[in-house]
Design an enzyme around this catalytic site. Sequence first.
Site, PDB file in Angstrom:
ATOM      1  N   ARG A 113       0.805  -1.234   0.000  1.00 28.74           N
ATOM      2  CA  ARG A 113       0.000   0.000   0.000  1.00 28.74           C
ATOM      3  C   ARG A 113       0.834   1.278   0.000  1.00 28.74           C
ATOM      4  NH1 ARG A 113      -3.252  -3.232   3.301  1.00 28.74           N
ATOM      5  NH2 ARG A 113      -5.013  -4.012   2.117  1.00 28.74           N
ATOM      6  N   LYS A 135       2.227  10.488 -12.486  1.00 30.21           N
ATOM      7  CA  LYS A 135       1.450   9.440 -13.177  1.00 30.21           C
ATOM      8  C   LYS A 135       2.349   8.234 -13.391  1.00 30.21           C
ATOM      9  CE  LYS A 135      -2.016  11.712 -16.097  1.00 30.21           C
ATOM     10  NZ  LYS A 135      -2.432  11.932 -17.487  1.00 30.21           N
ATOM     11  N   GLU A 177       8.555  15.624 -26.773  1.00 27.80           N
ATOM     12  CA  GLU A 177       7.760  16.092 -25.619  1.00 27.80           C
ATOM     13  C   GLU A 177       8.091  17.558 -25.297  1.00 27.80           C
ATOM     14  OE1 GLU A 177       5.296  14.363 -24.414  1.00 27.80           O
ATOM     15  OE2 GLU A 177       5.798  12.227 -24.230  1.00 27.80           O
ATOM     16  N   LYS A 219       5.170  21.658 -17.622  1.00 23.88           N
ATOM     17  CA  LYS A 219       4.453  20.483 -17.106  1.00 23.88           C
ATOM     18  C   LYS A 219       3.957  20.762 -15.672  1.00 23.88           C
ATOM     19  CE  LYS A 219       3.774  15.739 -16.803  1.00 23.88           C
ATOM     20  NZ  LYS A 219       4.134  14.399 -17.185  1.00 23.88           N
ATOM     21  N   GLU A 229      -6.203  15.451 -13.100  1.00 29.99           N
ATOM     22  CA  GLU A 229      -6.869  15.626 -14.391  1.00 29.99           C
ATOM     23  C   GLU A 229      -8.395  15.709 -14.267  1.00 29.99           C
ATOM     24  OE1 GLU A 229      -4.519  13.463 -17.324  1.00 29.99           O
ATOM     25  OE2 GLU A 229      -6.226  13.492 -18.665  1.00 29.99           O
ATOM     26  N   ARG A 237      -4.864  19.311 -16.940  1.00 30.11           N
ATOM     27  CA  ARG A 237      -3.691  18.483 -17.191  1.00 30.11           C
ATOM     28  C   ARG A 237      -3.835  17.732 -18.518  1.00 30.11           C
ATOM     29  NH1 ARG A 237      -0.495  14.578 -12.903  1.00 30.11           N
ATOM     30  NH2 ARG A 237       0.954  13.848 -14.477  1.00 30.11           N
ATOM     31  N   ASN A 241      -1.914  16.040 -23.160  1.00 28.22           N
ATOM     32  CA  ASN A 241      -2.163  14.895 -24.054  1.00 28.22           C
ATOM     33  C   ASN A 241      -2.175  15.289 -25.519  1.00 28.22           C
ATOM     34  OD1 ASN A 241      -2.394  12.972 -22.045  1.00 28.22           O
ATOM     35  ND2 ASN A 241      -4.519  13.535 -21.635  1.00 28.22           N
ATOM     36  N   HIS A 244      -1.262  12.851 -28.143  1.00 23.54           N
ATOM     37  CA  HIS A 244      -1.248  11.528 -27.508  1.00 23.54           C
ATOM     38  C   HIS A 244      -2.484  10.686 -27.819  1.00 23.54           C
ATOM     39  CE1 HIS A 244       2.192  13.147 -25.504  1.00 23.54           C
ATOM     40  NE2 HIS A 244       2.390  12.046 -24.795  1.00 23.54           N
ATOM     41  N   HIS A 248      -0.968   7.415 -28.855  1.00 20.42           N
ATOM     42  CA  HIS A 248      -1.166   6.181 -28.083  1.00 20.42           C
ATOM     43  C   HIS A 248      -1.824   5.093 -28.939  1.00 20.42           C
ATOM     44  CE1 HIS A 248      -1.015   8.095 -23.784  1.00 20.42           C
ATOM     45  NE2 HIS A 248       0.175   7.890 -24.296  1.00 20.42           N
ATOM     46  N   HIS A 261       7.941   6.049 -28.127  1.00 24.72           N
ATOM     47  CA  HIS A 261       6.855   6.933 -27.690  1.00 24.72           C
ATOM     48  C   HIS A 261       6.922   8.300 -28.384  1.00 24.72           C
ATOM     49  CE1 HIS A 261       3.750   8.590 -25.150  1.00 24.72           C
ATOM     50  NE2 HIS A 261       4.560   9.574 -24.774  1.00 24.72           N
TER      51      HIS A 261
HETATM   52  N1  LIG Z   1       4.162   9.006 -16.513  1.00 24.44           N
HETATM   53  C1  LIG Z   1       4.085   9.993 -17.375  1.00 24.44           C
HETATM   54  O1  LIG Z   1       3.613  11.096 -17.058  1.00 24.44           O
HETATM   55  C2  LIG Z   1       4.619   9.789 -18.755  1.00 24.44           C
HETATM   56  C3  LIG Z   1       4.822  10.900 -19.595  1.00 24.44           C
HETATM   57  C4  LIG Z   1       5.404  10.675 -20.845  1.00 24.44           C
HETATM   58  C5  LIG Z   1       5.765   9.384 -21.225  1.00 24.44           C
HETATM   59  N2  LIG Z   1       5.535   8.343 -20.377  1.00 24.44           N
HETATM   60  C6  LIG Z   1       5.912   6.978 -20.733  1.00 24.44           C
HETATM   61  O2  LIG Z   1       7.331   6.905 -20.846  1.00 24.44           O
HETATM   62  C7  LIG Z   1       7.655   5.790 -21.669  1.00 24.44           C
HETATM   63  C8  LIG Z   1       8.753   6.157 -22.628  1.00 24.44           C
HETATM   64  O3  LIG Z   1       9.893   6.476 -21.886  1.00 24.44           O
HETATM   65  P1  LIG Z   1      11.333   6.518 -22.570  1.00 24.44           P
HETATM   66  O4  LIG Z   1      11.245   7.198 -23.866  1.00 24.44           O
HETATM   67  O5  LIG Z   1      12.277   7.025 -21.543  1.00 24.44           O
HETATM   68  O6  LIG Z   1      11.575   4.979 -22.946  1.00 24.44           O
HETATM   69  P2  LIG Z   1      12.439   3.797 -22.297  1.00 24.44           P
HETATM   70  O7  LIG Z   1      12.325   3.763 -20.843  1.00 24.44           O
HETATM   71  O8  LIG Z   1      12.010   2.581 -23.049  1.00 24.44           O
HETATM   72  O9  LIG Z   1      13.924   4.152 -22.725  1.00 24.44           O
HETATM   73  C9  LIG Z   1      14.278   4.147 -24.084  1.00 24.44           C
HETATM   74  C10 LIG Z   1      15.528   3.275 -24.323  1.00 24.44           C
HETATM   75  O10 LIG Z   1      16.671   3.950 -23.825  1.00 24.44           O
HETATM   76  C11 LIG Z   1      17.419   3.101 -22.949  1.00 24.44           C
HETATM   77  N3  LIG Z   1      18.084   4.012 -22.001  1.00 24.44           N
HETATM   78  C12 LIG Z   1      17.543   4.664 -20.941  1.00 24.44           C
HETATM   79  N4  LIG Z   1      18.427   5.516 -20.420  1.00 24.44           N
HETATM   80  C13 LIG Z   1      19.568   5.395 -21.137  1.00 24.44           C
HETATM   81  C14 LIG Z   1      20.845   6.026 -21.086  1.00 24.44           C
HETATM   82  N5  LIG Z   1      21.100   7.014 -20.222  1.00 24.44           N
HETATM   83  N6  LIG Z   1      21.787   5.630 -21.976  1.00 24.44           N
HETATM   84  C15 LIG Z   1      21.515   4.671 -22.916  1.00 24.44           C
HETATM   85  N7  LIG Z   1      20.331   4.057 -23.025  1.00 24.44           N
HETATM   86  C16 LIG Z   1      19.359   4.414 -22.152  1.00 24.44           C
HETATM   87  C17 LIG Z   1      16.403   2.161 -22.373  1.00 24.44           C
HETATM   88  O11 LIG Z   1      17.005   0.971 -21.921  1.00 24.44           O
HETATM   89  C18 LIG Z   1      15.500   1.926 -23.580  1.00 24.44           C
HETATM   90  O12 LIG Z   1      16.073   0.976 -24.428  1.00 24.44           O
HETATM   91  C19 LIG Z   1       6.368   5.399 -22.383  1.00 24.44           C
HETATM   92  O13 LIG Z   1       5.877   4.212 -21.820  1.00 24.44           O
HETATM   93  C20 LIG Z   1       5.423   6.532 -22.080  1.00 24.44           C
HETATM   94  O14 LIG Z   1       4.084   6.136 -22.028  1.00 24.44           O
HETATM   95  C21 LIG Z   1       4.977   8.527 -19.169  1.00 24.44           C
HETATM   96 ZN   LIG Z   2       4.142  11.426 -23.865  1.00 20.01          ZN
END
Ligand SMILES: NC(=O)c1ccc[n+]([C@@H]2O[C@H](COP(=O)([O-])OP(=O)(O)OC[C@H]3O[C@@H](n4cnc5c(N)ncnc54)[C@H](O)[C@@H]3O)[C@@H](O)[C@H]2O)c1
Ligand SMILES: [Zn+2]
Length: 355
Positions: A113, A135, A177, A219, A229, A237, A241, A244, A248, A261
Amino acid sequence: MQNKLYIINKKLETSILIKKNHISKFVNDIANKNEKVFCILDSNIKINLNIAKQKNIKIITIKCGEKIKTFNGYKNLTEKLIRSDVNRKSALIAIGGGTLGDLTGFVAGTLLRGLNFFLIPTTLLSQVDSSVGGKNGINTIYGKNLLGTFYQPKEVLIDISVLNSLPKKEIKSGYAEIIKHALIKDYSFFCWLEKNANKVINLNKSILEKAIYKSIMIKLFYVKKDEKEFLVNKNSRAMLNFGHTIGHAIESHYNYKKFNHGEAISIGMITEAKISNYLGLLSSSELKKIIKHFKKCELKMSDKILKNKQLLKKLTKDKKNSQNNINFSLINKIGSSIFYKKLDKKKVYKILQYI
Ligand SMILES: NC(=O)c1ccc[n+]([C@@H]2O[C@H](COP(=O)([O-])OP(=O)(O)OC[C@H]3O[C@@H](n4cnc5c(N)ncnc54)[C@H](O)[C@@H]3O)[C@@H](O)[C@H]2O)c1
Ligand SMILES: [Zn+2]
């Protein structure tokens, strides 16, 4: 540069620290204040494992990517933690990109929890976006982020030194982004990016730090106004999107394989900007300006699935939509966004054939 930003509202306080070469100290400070610390580490991050100087730190390494944001990914991590005697005084530190942060945040918010949660985002995308706002979640076969919570990390460390090993494709994903934040909220930031995009993408230190800082501030504006949201106005918020709804659906359609992404939401932003233009909200000259910038930065802009009926099914599965209507966060000029409620899905299909 050393900045400390704060989100403060009635219930929570998260600090966001922007500081270079600071990971080791950050982790050790957390270990001093918590009984047991689990560093959940992306296997692509080559940081010195000396970060775990203290005995109460355990490192769990995960090979990351969208595939970890699944029931299986959740099961694996929670079971590993339980086997390692996690308890309610434990802290989790996610050291990785958005996928690791989203999964670990969901685990931290639900396991026993709720555990203390810290984030060290290591992709540009996670530094400018996913690490801010609390999020988290995992995907289901029906769509993206359908399971999740709002659970704020206690502290976030943005350390740009980790970005040196990040592939260009991932840098551009994060840039998408950043440009989104400018498009929905800040015209002068967009103009600044028109001049400085190459420097951001090539990791010019001072320019990159400014872009990250500006992005986080935008942000935070929305998170502070509307953490969960609830609002349905231009301060919602949901404005974050933009790009998105379509993005998505594209990611989900291709099972997260064809595009990362940022690439999917780049296509989403151009498509939604065209929808904004079609609906008479965004002028054609501003649309052209946006397209010109995306071309210059070599961001993705289109895909054949946009005209396919199958995309509609994915669009109506988005958690923001009902059976026959699709909600969009659109832009009415560069730097200004509006909520466009309940566009009939037949009309969306028609627009997608036209644009
Ligand atoms: N929670 C939120 O508010 C929010 C907002 C935007 C996006 N997201 C989510 O974030 C995700 C995408 O995140 P991302 O783009 O970071 O993808 P990811 O976590 O898949 O990272 C991308 C790639 O880079 C590699 N990597 C990470 N750091 C590295 C570094 N310093 N050096 C070399 N390689 C590295 C990872 O292993 C992976 O292969 C999606 O699932 C998306 O939905 C969430
Ligand atoms: Zn995003």
